[in-house]
Design a protein around this motif. Sequence first.
Motif, PDB file in Angstrom:
ATOM      1  N   PHE A  78     -44.685  22.535 -27.019  1.00  0.00           N
ATOM      2  CA  PHE A  78     -45.850  21.647 -27.020  1.00  0.00           C
ATOM      3  C   PHE A  78     -45.688  20.544 -25.967  1.00  0.00           C
ATOM      4  CE2 PHE A  78     -48.465  18.414 -29.619  1.00  0.00           C
ATOM      5  CZ  PHE A  78     -49.637  18.797 -28.993  1.00  0.00           C
ATOM      6  N   ALA A  79     -44.537  19.886 -25.977  1.00  0.00           N
ATOM      7  CA  ALA A  79     -44.270  18.821 -25.002  1.00  0.00           C
ATOM      8  C   ALA A  79     -44.278  19.367 -23.582  1.00  0.00           C
ATOM      9  CB  ALA A  79     -42.923  18.157 -25.310  1.00  0.00           C
ATOM     10  N   ASP A  80     -43.623  20.507 -23.385  1.00  0.00           N
ATOM     11  CA  ASP A  80     -43.521  21.067 -22.034  1.00  0.00           C
ATOM     12  C   ASP A  80     -44.865  21.581 -21.530  1.00  0.00           C
ATOM     13  OD1 ASP A  80     -41.852  21.647 -19.767  1.00  0.00           O
ATOM     14  OD2 ASP A  80     -42.069  23.776 -20.269  1.00  0.00           O
ATOM     15  N   SER A  81     -45.714  22.051 -22.437  1.00  0.00           N
ATOM     16  CA  SER A  81     -47.040  22.523 -22.001  1.00  0.00           C
ATOM     17  C   SER A  81     -47.874  21.357 -21.484  1.00  0.00           C
ATOM     18  CB  SER A  81     -47.768  23.239 -23.148  1.00  0.00           C
ATOM     19  OG  SER A  81     -48.067  22.353 -24.213  1.00  0.00           O
ATOM     20  N   TYR A  82     -47.681  20.177 -22.039  1.00  0.00           N
ATOM     21  CA  TYR A  82     -48.334  18.980 -21.495  1.00  0.00           C
ATOM     22  C   TYR A  82     -47.786  18.674 -20.107  1.00  0.00           C
ATOM     23  CZ  TYR A  82     -50.855  17.356 -25.672  1.00  0.00           C
ATOM     24  OH  TYR A  82     -51.744  17.211 -26.709  1.00  0.00           O
ATOM     25  N   PHE A  83     -46.461  18.766 -19.963  1.00  0.00           N
ATOM     26  CA  PHE A  83     -45.842  18.483 -18.657  1.00  0.00           C
ATOM     27  C   PHE A  83     -46.321  19.475 -17.606  1.00  0.00           C
ATOM     28  CE2 PHE A  83     -42.579  18.804 -15.415  1.00  0.00           C
ATOM     29  CZ  PHE A  83     -42.311  17.477 -15.127  1.00  0.00           C
ATOM     30  N   GLN A  84     -46.350  20.749 -17.958  1.00  0.00           N
ATOM     31  CA  GLN A  84     -46.728  21.793 -17.003  1.00  0.00           C
ATOM     32  C   GLN A  84     -48.193  21.695 -16.590  1.00  0.00           C
ATOM     33  OE1 GLN A  84     -44.588  23.661 -15.531  1.00  0.00           O
ATOM     34  NE2 GLN A  84     -42.810  23.245 -16.825  1.00  0.00           N
ATOM     35  N   THR A  85     -49.024  21.092 -17.440  1.00  0.00           N
ATOM     36  CA  THR A  85     -50.443  20.900 -17.104  1.00  0.00           C
ATOM     37  C   THR A  85     -50.701  19.490 -16.558  1.00  0.00           C
ATOM     38  OG1 THR A  85     -50.900  20.387 -19.441  1.00  0.00           O
ATOM     39  CG2 THR A  85     -51.315  22.640 -18.690  1.00  0.00           C
ATOM     40  N   LYS A  86     -49.624  18.787 -16.222  1.00  0.00           N
ATOM     41  CA  LYS A  86     -49.678  17.468 -15.562  1.00  0.00           C
ATOM     42  C   LYS A  86     -50.322  16.374 -16.418  1.00  0.00           C
ATOM     43  CE  LYS A  86     -49.697  19.558 -10.965  1.00  0.00           C
ATOM     44  NZ  LYS A  86     -50.320  19.620  -9.634  1.00  0.00           N
ATOM     45  N   GLN A  87     -50.214  16.538 -17.717  1.00  0.00           N
ATOM     46  CA  GLN A  87     -50.653  15.480 -18.633  1.00  0.00           C
ATOM     47  C   GLN A  87     -49.411  14.664 -19.000  1.00  0.00           C
ATOM     48  OE1 GLN A  87     -53.861  16.870 -21.551  1.00  0.00           O
ATOM     49  NE2 GLN A  87     -52.969  18.848 -20.955  1.00  0.00           N
ATOM     50  N   TYR A  88     -48.963  13.876 -18.041  1.00  0.00           N
ATOM     51  CA  TYR A  88     -47.631  13.289 -18.117  1.00  0.00           C
ATOM     52  C   TYR A  88     -47.471  12.239 -19.208  1.00  0.00           C
ATOM     53  CZ  TYR A  88     -47.051  15.768 -13.727  1.00  0.00           C
ATOM     54  OH  TYR A  88     -46.996  16.745 -12.764  1.00  0.00           O
ATOM     55  N   TYR A  89     -48.522  11.495 -19.485  1.00  0.00           N
ATOM     56  CA  TYR A  89     -48.405  10.489 -20.551  1.00  0.00           C
ATOM     57  C   TYR A  89     -48.135  11.175 -21.894  1.00  0.00           C
ATOM     58  CZ  TYR A  89     -49.457   6.746 -23.813  1.00  0.00           C
ATOM     59  OH  TYR A  89     -49.366   5.832 -24.830  1.00  0.00           O
ATOM     60  N   LEU A  90     -48.914  12.208 -22.193  1.00  0.00           N
ATOM     61  CA  LEU A  90     -48.735  12.936 -23.446  1.00  0.00           C
ATOM     62  C   LEU A  90     -47.409  13.690 -23.459  1.00  0.00           C
ATOM     63  CD1 LEU A  90     -52.384  14.234 -23.888  1.00  0.00           C
ATOM     64  CD2 LEU A  90     -51.232  12.487 -25.265  1.00  0.00           C
ATOM     65  N   ALA A  91     -47.005  14.190 -22.297  1.00  0.00           N
ATOM     66  CA  ALA A  91     -45.712  14.884 -22.209  1.00  0.00           C
ATOM     67  C   ALA A  91     -44.575  13.919 -22.531  1.00  0.00           C
ATOM     68  CB  ALA A  91     -45.528  15.466 -20.811  1.00  0.00           C
ATOM     69  N   GLY A  92     -44.613  12.735 -21.920  1.00  0.00           N
ATOM     70  CA  GLY A  92     -43.568  11.749 -22.174  1.00  0.00           C
ATOM     71  C   GLY A  92     -43.495  11.377 -23.644  1.00  0.00           C
ATOM     72  N   TYR A  93     -44.649  11.191 -24.255  1.00  0.00           N
ATOM     73  CA  TYR A  93     -44.702  10.837 -25.668  1.00  0.00           C
ATOM     74  C   TYR A  93     -44.125  11.956 -26.540  1.00  0.00           C
ATOM     75  CZ  TYR A  93     -46.705   9.984 -30.293  1.00  0.00           C
ATOM     76  OH  TYR A  93     -46.879   9.807 -31.645  1.00  0.00           O
ATOM     77  N   GLN A  94     -44.500  13.202 -26.262  1.00  0.00           N
ATOM     78  CA  GLN A  94     -44.035  14.319 -27.072  1.00  0.00           C
ATOM     79  C   GLN A  94     -42.546  14.604 -26.866  1.00  0.00           C
ATOM     80  OE1 GLN A  94     -45.557  15.702 -29.529  1.00  0.00           O
ATOM     81  NE2 GLN A  94     -47.561  14.757 -29.194  1.00  0.00           N
ATOM     82  N   PHE A  95     -42.067  14.457 -25.631  1.00  0.00           N
ATOM     83  CA  PHE A  95     -40.627  14.641 -25.404  1.00  0.00           C
ATOM     84  C   PHE A  95     -39.827  13.539 -26.096  1.00  0.00           C
ATOM     85  CE2 PHE A  95     -41.604  17.351 -21.555  1.00  0.00           C
ATOM     86  CZ  PHE A  95     -40.957  18.476 -22.037  1.00  0.00           C
TER      87      PHE A  95
END
Length: 279
Positions: A78-95
């Motif tokens: 889930f976290a990495d799918s945000y990162f891979q789609t360049k949704q970096y704020y949500l990626a950072g939060y989920q990681f």
Amino acid sequence: MFLNKRSTFFIALFGAFLLLSSCNEYQKVLKNTDVKAKYDLAERYYNEGDFKRANRLLEQIAPKYVGKPQGERVMFFFADSYFQTKQYYLAGYQFERFVKSYPNSDKIQQATFLEGKSYYMMSPKYSLDQTDTDKALAKLQNFINTFPESEYFEEANDMAQELTTKKQKKQLEIAKQFDKLGEFNYPILISSITAFNNFISENPGSIYREEAYFYRLKSAVTLARNSTVNKLEERYTEALEYYNALMKAYPETEFKKEAEKLYQYIKDGLNLEEEEVSK
């Protein structure tokens, strides 16, 4: 062997059929309440690199897997799918959530690194607010300190250095703004000199250090030249110290020509001969 038009048409038709089938499958599972079906399809999309559709499915099922054996895997995807789609704020939060929830995971190094990299990707140009830069630096430094043997160490170190340089650039430009404003409002030059002194003491290895030395000298000379009589000697003497510091640290400075002009003002202001000035 070249394909004829008929063969090309059927290949295109078959491709369109597969695409339509895939879309239909995705829409069907997306609307379904079967969590296992969503999980299986999300994992398939993730492994195929279709992170956008994987993310939509994972978003629906992630809460369902909290506390379950598959929860760690789902949360990382889930976290990495945000990162891979360049949704970096949500990626950072989920990681960040992943790191707190699964500190013993075999993915902990990668997750901690990607947490820092997510904030690194959000860091703006130096002239803007650097809140995300500060957060990225803190996250990356934590990774560097915690995992010095990691395969991601060198990249993390490079990113941290880049962000540090960006912050130094901002600090220097603020000091230079004081210098520029001081040309019209001389008392501001006192703040300018203080800002350059702070920069020099706080950033011993900065690529902008030489520039800070020069602009400190420039501010000091401009201040001295526009001082009252009772302040002249004190301020020219201070400017002389800054000139000597610049030439000692950078004898072949790129600002040598401008520094020599400022040096002449110092000599004239103190009414000293060459040998006296260089003492």
